[in-house]
Design a protein around this motif. Sequence first.
Motif, PDB file in Angstrom:
ATOM      1  N   ASP A 153     -33.265   5.282 -14.412  1.00  0.00           N
ATOM      2  CA  ASP A 153     -33.005   4.494 -15.516  1.00  0.00           C
ATOM      3  C   ASP A 153     -31.880   5.251 -16.270  1.00  0.00           C
ATOM      4  OD1 ASP A 153     -36.526   3.419 -16.225  1.00  0.00           O
ATOM      5  OD2 ASP A 153     -35.063   2.468 -15.055  1.00  0.00           O
ATOM      6  N   TYR A 154     -31.870   6.548 -16.369  1.00  0.00           N
ATOM      7  CA  TYR A 154     -30.805   7.461 -17.061  1.00  0.00           C
ATOM      8  C   TYR A 154     -29.279   7.185 -16.592  1.00  0.00           C
ATOM      9  CZ  TYR A 154     -30.564  10.979 -13.294  1.00  0.00           C
ATOM     10  OH  TYR A 154     -30.446  11.713 -12.098  1.00  0.00           O
ATOM     11  N   SER A 155     -29.473   6.771 -15.205  1.00  0.00           N
ATOM     12  CA  SER A 155     -27.848   6.531 -14.715  1.00  0.00           C
ATOM     13  C   SER A 155     -27.453   5.167 -15.126  1.00  0.00           C
ATOM     14  CB  SER A 155     -28.007   6.359 -13.077  1.00  0.00           C
ATOM     15  OG  SER A 155     -28.466   7.882 -12.530  1.00  0.00           O
ATOM     16  N   ILE A 156     -28.519   4.221 -15.399  1.00  0.00           N
ATOM     17  CA  ILE A 156     -27.908   2.931 -15.805  1.00  0.00           C
ATOM     18  C   ILE A 156     -27.519   2.992 -17.135  1.00  0.00           C
ATOM     19  CG2 ILE A 156     -28.778   0.701 -16.649  1.00  0.00           C
ATOM     20  CD1 ILE A 156     -28.019   0.663 -13.684  1.00  0.00           C
ATOM     21  N   LYS A 157     -28.125   3.916 -17.896  1.00  0.00           N
ATOM     22  CA  LYS A 157     -28.033   4.022 -19.412  1.00  0.00           C
ATOM     23  C   LYS A 157     -26.542   4.926 -19.526  1.00  0.00           C
ATOM     24  CE  LYS A 157     -32.567   4.254 -21.268  1.00  0.00           C
ATOM     25  NZ  LYS A 157     -34.032   4.787 -21.567  1.00  0.00           N
ATOM     26  N   LYS A 158     -26.201   5.770 -18.674  1.00  0.00           N
ATOM     27  CA  LYS A 158     -24.744   6.465 -18.656  1.00  0.00           C
ATOM     28  C   LYS A 158     -24.021   5.825 -18.197  1.00  0.00           C
ATOM     29  CE  LYS A 158     -22.806  10.584 -19.044  1.00  0.00           C
ATOM     30  NZ  LYS A 158     -23.051  11.479 -17.861  1.00  0.00           N
ATOM     31  N   LEU A 159     -24.105   4.822 -17.298  1.00  0.00           N
ATOM     32  CA  LEU A 159     -23.233   4.017 -16.799  1.00  0.00           C
ATOM     33  C   LEU A 159     -22.794   2.970 -18.072  1.00  0.00           C
ATOM     34  CD1 LEU A 159     -23.828   2.896 -13.385  1.00  0.00           C
ATOM     35  CD2 LEU A 159     -21.948   4.089 -14.038  1.00  0.00           C
ATOM     36  N   GLN A 160     -23.776   2.239 -18.717  1.00  0.00           N
ATOM     37  CA  GLN A 160     -23.540   1.575 -19.917  1.00  0.00           C
ATOM     38  C   GLN A 160     -22.713   2.450 -21.038  1.00  0.00           C
ATOM     39  OE1 GLN A 160     -27.133   0.296 -22.041  1.00  0.00           O
ATOM     40  NE2 GLN A 160     -26.071  -1.279 -22.929  1.00  0.00           N
ATOM     41  N   SER A 161     -23.274   3.456 -20.917  1.00  0.00           N
ATOM     42  CA  SER A 161     -22.461   4.422 -22.408  1.00  0.00           C
ATOM     43  C   SER A 161     -21.046   4.728 -21.838  1.00  0.00           C
ATOM     44  CB  SER A 161     -23.290   5.776 -22.523  1.00  0.00           C
ATOM     45  OG  SER A 161     -22.517   6.647 -23.480  1.00  0.00           O
ATOM     46  N   PHE A 173     -19.022   2.861 -20.186  1.00  0.00           N
ATOM     47  CA  PHE A 173     -18.336   1.599 -20.193  1.00  0.00           C
ATOM     48  C   PHE A 173     -18.107   1.193 -21.749  1.00  0.00           C
ATOM     49  CE2 PHE A 173     -18.156  -1.755 -16.603  1.00  0.00           C
ATOM     50  CZ  PHE A 173     -18.581  -0.862 -15.713  1.00  0.00           C
ATOM     51  N   ASN A 174     -19.041   1.484 -22.537  1.00  0.00           N
ATOM     52  CA  ASN A 174     -18.942   1.042 -23.964  1.00  0.00           C
ATOM     53  C   ASN A 174     -18.049   2.056 -24.633  1.00  0.00           C
ATOM     54  OD1 ASN A 174     -20.553  -1.089 -23.962  1.00  0.00           O
ATOM     55  ND2 ASN A 174     -22.497  -0.037 -24.434  1.00  0.00           N
ATOM     56  N   PHE A 175     -17.851   3.568 -24.454  1.00  0.00           N
ATOM     57  CA  PHE A 175     -17.066   4.352 -24.868  1.00  0.00           C
ATOM     58  C   PHE A 175     -15.583   4.173 -24.356  1.00  0.00           C
ATOM     59  CE2 PHE A 175     -14.650   8.448 -23.973  1.00  0.00           C
ATOM     60  CZ  PHE A 175     -14.555   8.729 -25.461  1.00  0.00           C
ATOM     61  N   LEU A 176     -15.473   3.719 -23.165  1.00  0.00           N
ATOM     62  CA  LEU A 176     -14.049   3.525 -22.818  1.00  0.00           C
ATOM     63  C   LEU A 176     -13.491   2.363 -23.522  1.00  0.00           C
ATOM     64  CD1 LEU A 176     -14.033   4.394 -19.138  1.00  0.00           C
ATOM     65  CD2 LEU A 176     -13.218   5.668 -20.854  1.00  0.00           C
ATOM     66  N   GLN A 208     -14.123   0.991 -26.392  1.00  0.00           N
ATOM     67  CA  GLN A 208     -14.001   1.614 -27.647  1.00  0.00           C
ATOM     68  C   GLN A 208     -12.688   2.387 -28.040  1.00  0.00           C
ATOM     69  OE1 GLN A 208     -15.585   0.325 -30.663  1.00  0.00           O
ATOM     70  NE2 GLN A 208     -14.205   1.498 -31.870  1.00  0.00           N
ATOM     71  N   VAL A 209     -12.416   3.391 -26.973  1.00  0.00           N
ATOM     72  CA  VAL A 209     -11.278   4.092 -26.917  1.00  0.00           C
ATOM     73  C   VAL A 209     -10.207   3.215 -26.829  1.00  0.00           C
ATOM     74  CG1 VAL A 209      -9.969   5.527 -25.506  1.00  0.00           C
ATOM     75  CG2 VAL A 209     -12.340   6.241 -25.914  1.00  0.00           C
ATOM     76  N   VAL A 210      -9.763   2.415 -26.003  1.00  0.00           N
ATOM     77  CA  VAL A 210      -8.635   1.468 -26.062  1.00  0.00           C
ATOM     78  C   VAL A 210      -8.620   0.404 -27.043  1.00  0.00           C
ATOM     79  CG1 VAL A 210      -8.587   1.556 -23.484  1.00  0.00           C
ATOM     80  CG2 VAL A 210      -9.843  -0.209 -24.648  1.00  0.00           C
ATOM     81  N   VAL A 211      -9.588   0.151 -27.852  1.00  0.00           N
ATOM     82  CA  VAL A 211      -9.618  -0.389 -29.212  1.00  0.00           C
ATOM     83  C   VAL A 211      -8.872   0.325 -30.361  1.00  0.00           C
ATOM     84  CG1 VAL A 211     -10.941  -1.570 -31.102  1.00  0.00           C
ATOM     85  CG2 VAL A 211     -11.621  -2.142 -28.963  1.00  0.00           C
ATOM     86  N   GLU A 212      -9.171   1.414 -30.292  1.00  0.00           N
ATOM     87  CA  GLU A 212      -8.686   2.363 -31.270  1.00  0.00           C
ATOM     88  C   GLU A 212      -7.432   3.054 -31.026  1.00  0.00           C
ATOM     89  OE1 GLU A 212     -11.708   5.581 -31.393  1.00  0.00           O
ATOM     90  OE2 GLU A 212     -13.319   4.226 -32.648  1.00  0.00           O
ATOM     91  N   GLN A 213      -7.075   3.022 -29.631  1.00  0.00           N
ATOM     92  CA  GLN A 213      -5.750   3.568 -29.261  1.00  0.00           C
ATOM     93  C   GLN A 213      -5.277   2.703 -28.089  1.00  0.00           C
ATOM     94  OE1 GLN A 213      -5.528   8.140 -29.159  1.00  0.00           O
ATOM     95  NE2 GLN A 213      -7.619   8.092 -29.368  1.00  0.00           N
ATOM     96  N   PRO A 214      -4.771   1.577 -28.223  1.00  0.00           N
ATOM     97  CA  PRO A 214      -4.218   0.751 -27.368  1.00  0.00           C
ATOM     98  C   PRO A 214      -3.100   1.273 -26.568  1.00  0.00           C
ATOM     99  CG  PRO A 214      -3.606  -0.201 -29.580  1.00  0.00           C
ATOM    100  CD  PRO A 214      -4.801   0.813 -29.731  1.00  0.00           C
ATOM    101  N   ALA A 215      -2.339   2.101 -27.152  1.00  0.00           N
ATOM    102  CA  ALA A 215      -1.161   2.634 -26.428  1.00  0.00           C
ATOM    103  C   ALA A 215      -1.504   3.571 -25.180  1.00  0.00           C
ATOM    104  CB  ALA A 215      -0.424   3.634 -27.498  1.00  0.00           C
ATOM    105  N   LEU A 216      -2.841   3.868 -25.261  1.00  0.00           N
ATOM    106  CA  LEU A 216      -3.518   4.911 -23.963  1.00  0.00           C
ATOM    107  C   LEU A 216      -3.230   3.930 -22.699  1.00  0.00           C
ATOM    108  CD1 LEU A 216      -6.497   6.734 -25.637  1.00  0.00           C
ATOM    109  CD2 LEU A 216      -4.264   7.839 -24.815  1.00  0.00           C
ATOM    110  N   LEU A 217      -3.081   2.924 -22.856  1.00  0.00           N
ATOM    111  CA  LEU A 217      -3.254   1.929 -21.654  1.00  0.00           C
ATOM    112  C   LEU A 217      -2.322   2.263 -20.629  1.00  0.00           C
ATOM    113  CD1 LEU A 217      -4.681  -1.588 -22.933  1.00  0.00           C
ATOM    114  CD2 LEU A 217      -5.738  -0.022 -21.216  1.00  0.00           C
ATOM    115  N   GLU A 218      -1.062   2.630 -21.256  1.00  0.00           N
ATOM    116  CA  GLU A 218       0.248   2.826 -20.811  1.00  0.00           C
ATOM    117  C   GLU A 218       0.301   4.369 -20.272  1.00  0.00           C
ATOM    118  OE1 GLU A 218       1.895   0.483 -19.601  1.00  0.00           O
ATOM    119  OE2 GLU A 218       0.655  -0.774 -20.926  1.00  0.00           O
ATOM    120  N   GLU A 225     -11.288   9.009 -12.841  1.00  0.00           N
ATOM    121  CA  GLU A 225     -12.242   9.948 -12.352  1.00  0.00           C
ATOM    122  C   GLU A 225     -13.796   9.739 -13.062  1.00  0.00           C
ATOM    123  OE1 GLU A 225     -12.015  12.372 -10.216  1.00  0.00           O
ATOM    124  OE2 GLU A 225     -13.788  13.394 -10.921  1.00  0.00           O
ATOM    125  N   ARG A 226     -13.606   9.757 -14.369  1.00  0.00           N
ATOM    126  CA  ARG A 226     -14.901   9.340 -15.190  1.00  0.00           C
ATOM    127  C   ARG A 226     -15.851   8.215 -14.532  1.00  0.00           C
ATOM    128  NH1 ARG A 226     -15.572  10.393 -21.636  1.00  0.00           N
ATOM    129  NH2 ARG A 226     -17.629  10.004 -21.714  1.00  0.00           N
TER     130      ARG A 226
END
Length: 317
Positions: free
Chosen positions: A150-158, A160-163, A165-175, A185-186
């Motif tokens: 179960d903890y692996s599923i929760k980690k995967l979900q976390s 996904f959601n973190f990444l 959120q990151v591109v919402v806050e810093q869209p320039a990172l996509l390039e 890697e992550r």
Amino acid sequence: MQISENYYFNREYSDFDELAENLRQWNIQIRQLQRKVNPSLIRQLSVGNMLMGHGMFSGKTHQVGSSPPGRTIAFHAGKTSQLIWRNQEVSQNALMIFPSDSELDIVTKGDQNNPYTLSFPDDILASRFAASTKSYHNLMSKHEIVFIPDYSIKKLQSVFNFLFQVVVEQPALLESKAFQSDIEERVLSEIFQALSLSAGSSRQEKKIKSQTWKQIETVIEGAIDSPIKVSELCQAAEISERTLLRMFHERFGISPKTYLQRIRLNGVRHNLKKSLPREESITDIANAWGFWHMGKFAADYKKLFGELPSQTHRANL
């Protein structure tokens, strides 16, 4: 699988046809089987070699079509999310492995379905298995559903959601090439670890697992009054440390190292209960079980049993 551009979008749709048309790199038809209550939400992140997706939609649907080129792995989360994948009910501690040569076939029937998908070239994950690459291909070709902790599923979900959120806050990172490499890697590291802990389901696998557990338990029972090393268990059962890790997480939800430490703590507690303070000190008993740092030992003991070793020992007075 070739991704020609990096992008992220997060949109709501009131119509499944519109959703399907805007879902990039998927050839999908969503057949609505009951009235929708809420709008549907789709998030999709394409970066480097990977395509990540997350959907939120209610009610019964039958989804047919095909997944993106390469390998696709999926899971779902949420209290009311319910999926049937290729005629199999999918629990929320399972990864769905999309066969590369077959059609998509998913039925959703939960009040709020939350599927997550990841598509990538097969070889970039296979390479992480190094000498065990063949095992990776066997896993992918023989199983459509693998069960993970179960903890692996929760980690995967976390992750996904973190990444997202990151591109919402810093869209320039996509390039950013560095960001693309870091994401790959992550995410693939988490998928690799989840697959490494996956449980097989065939009768032969279960038989082998049962025999392996007997070998492991024989070693533990034979040295119950002394510290045991993880390497000794691996040697006795003739398995790798990675396999041992998977088996212990599947059965106990903890690592072999933690399990053995807790056996030793139980051994200390048993001895403390049977000895008098004037006959044998806590330090001597702890040392006999391989605990040398008394401060850490006392903290670990209290965390497990809810009392200090001294309290257990004084109860004999």
